[in-house]
Design an enzyme around this catalytic site. Structure first.
Site, PDB file in Angstrom:
ATOM      1  N   LYS A  81       2.999  62.775  52.636  1.00  0.00           N
ATOM      2  CA  LYS A  81       3.310  63.829  51.668  1.00  0.00           C
ATOM      3  C   LYS A  81       3.256  63.272  50.248  1.00  0.00           C
ATOM      4  CE  LYS A  81       7.063  66.685  49.884  1.00  0.00           C
ATOM      5  NZ  LYS A  81       6.950  66.096  48.544  1.00  0.00           N
ATOM      6  N   LEU A 115      11.413  66.580  52.884  1.00  0.00           N
ATOM      7  CA  LEU A 115      11.283  65.639  51.771  1.00  0.00           C
ATOM      8  C   LEU A 115      11.270  66.475  50.502  1.00  0.00           C
ATOM      9  CD1 LEU A 115       8.575  63.058  52.969  1.00  0.00           C
ATOM     10  CD2 LEU A 115      11.058  62.754  52.883  1.00  0.00           C
ATOM     11  N   ASP A 116      12.012  66.038  49.492  1.00  0.00           N
ATOM     12  CA  ASP A 116      12.116  66.800  48.256  1.00  0.00           C
ATOM     13  C   ASP A 116      10.769  66.922  47.542  1.00  0.00           C
ATOM     14  OD1 ASP A 116      14.829  66.962  48.716  1.00  0.00           O
ATOM     15  OD2 ASP A 116      15.275  65.178  47.528  1.00  0.00           O
ATOM     16  N   TYR A 117      10.719  67.853  46.619  1.00  0.00           N
ATOM     17  CA  TYR A 117       9.525  68.098  45.807  1.00  0.00           C
ATOM     18  C   TYR A 117       9.038  66.815  45.138  1.00  0.00           C
ATOM     19  CZ  TYR A 117       6.645  70.363  42.177  1.00  0.00           C
ATOM     20  OH  TYR A 117       5.618  70.748  41.346  1.00  0.00           O
ATOM     21  N   THR A 119       9.720  63.731  46.117  1.00  0.00           N
ATOM     22  CA  THR A 119       9.723  62.613  47.061  1.00  0.00           C
ATOM     23  C   THR A 119       8.419  62.600  47.848  1.00  0.00           C
ATOM     24  OG1 THR A 119      12.129  62.721  47.284  1.00  0.00           O
ATOM     25  CG2 THR A 119      10.934  61.573  49.016  1.00  0.00           C
TER      26      THR A 119
END
Length: 255
Positions: A81, A115-117, A119
């Site tokens: 990602k 997973l955060d934006y 990250t």
């Protein structure tokens, strides 16, 4: 159907009786009777409402036995990602989601966890609901390792605070493993790897902020037995090998 105190899961809902029929439990009509008889549990709760909808990561049990969809329908992908994408199937705000990176695959899969934006790193996507459920459930303590960059070197005694657990607004964190992996040479950025087994929202960022060292970058490099490939570019993905699938299922005691 969502478990209490469990991570949010992207909603791709399907009627429970349809899922039972597709799994070969019974015909659609007979599946409705089974539900009404109280023989079905979703995430450890008996469900008797015919309008109940479930998502692939829900754990469904019929007459005490976990529901298994045909193995041939299962798919497992490891995505690198990139930042700038949200871990969701659909975003009402129109932001890019990780599913935009998976358009070429034939199966419908779902992210396991989030997973955060901002990250990057390893994200598992699958339609194996039983595996996804266990990987996210806190009782299995699946480890996750992150590589972080900070603005300055962290003193050893401060790192030990992370190892013992720090107090966040939602309680004290479990002990973590932390090690420095900074590159040698001038201009190198202080870099650390931290391993945790909890799944609180933005946990790693909050932990480092609590000790006074906000993160510059955050990247997940390991999830359970899975490792992020060094040669897998951000935005690229690959199917898991049979060995990886077997090891991942063994991690959460699935045979």
């Amino acid at each position: 159907m969502k478990r209490k105190n469990e991570q949010s899961v992207p909603r791709q809902e399907e009627r429970l009786q349809k899922v039972l029929a597709r799994a070969g439990v019974a015909s659609r009509r007979h599946a409705e009777e089974i539900i009404l008889q109280g023989r079905v549990q979703v995430n450890e709760e008996v469900v008797q409402a015919l309008g109940t909808k479930v998502v692939p990561t829900d754990r469904i049990v019929v007459d005490g036995l976990p529901l298994q969809l045909p193995q041939k329908e299962y798919a497992y992908y490891l995505l690198h990602k990139p930042t700038g994408y949200i871990t969701s199937v659909i975003d009402p705000q129109g932001r890019k989601t990780v599913m935009d990176l998976m358009k070429t695959i034939p199966q419908r899969v779902y992210p396991v966890g989030r997973l955060d934006y901002d990250t990057s790193g390893l994200l598992l996507l699958t339609n194996d609901g039983d595996l996804a459920h266990r990987l996210m459930h806190p009782s299995y303590g699946v480890e996750k390792t992150y590589r972080v960059e900070v603005g300055e070197k962290i003193p050893e005694q401060v790192l030990k605070r992370l190892e013992k657990g720090v107090i966040l607004e939602d309680g004290k964190t479990a002990p973590a493993r932390v090690k420095e992996v900074s590159q040698k040479g001038r201009g190198s950025v202080p870099t650390y790897e931290i391993t945790i087994h909890e799944g609180r929202n933005r946990q790693v960022r909050r932990m480092f902020k609590t000790i006074g060292f906000p993160l510059i970058t955050l990247k997940r490099i390991r999830f359970g037995s899975l490792q992020l490939d060094h040669n897998l570019a951000p935005g690229a993905f690959r199917a898991l090998s049979q060995t990886e699938i077997r090891q991942l299922r063994q991690t959460v005691k699935l045979t």
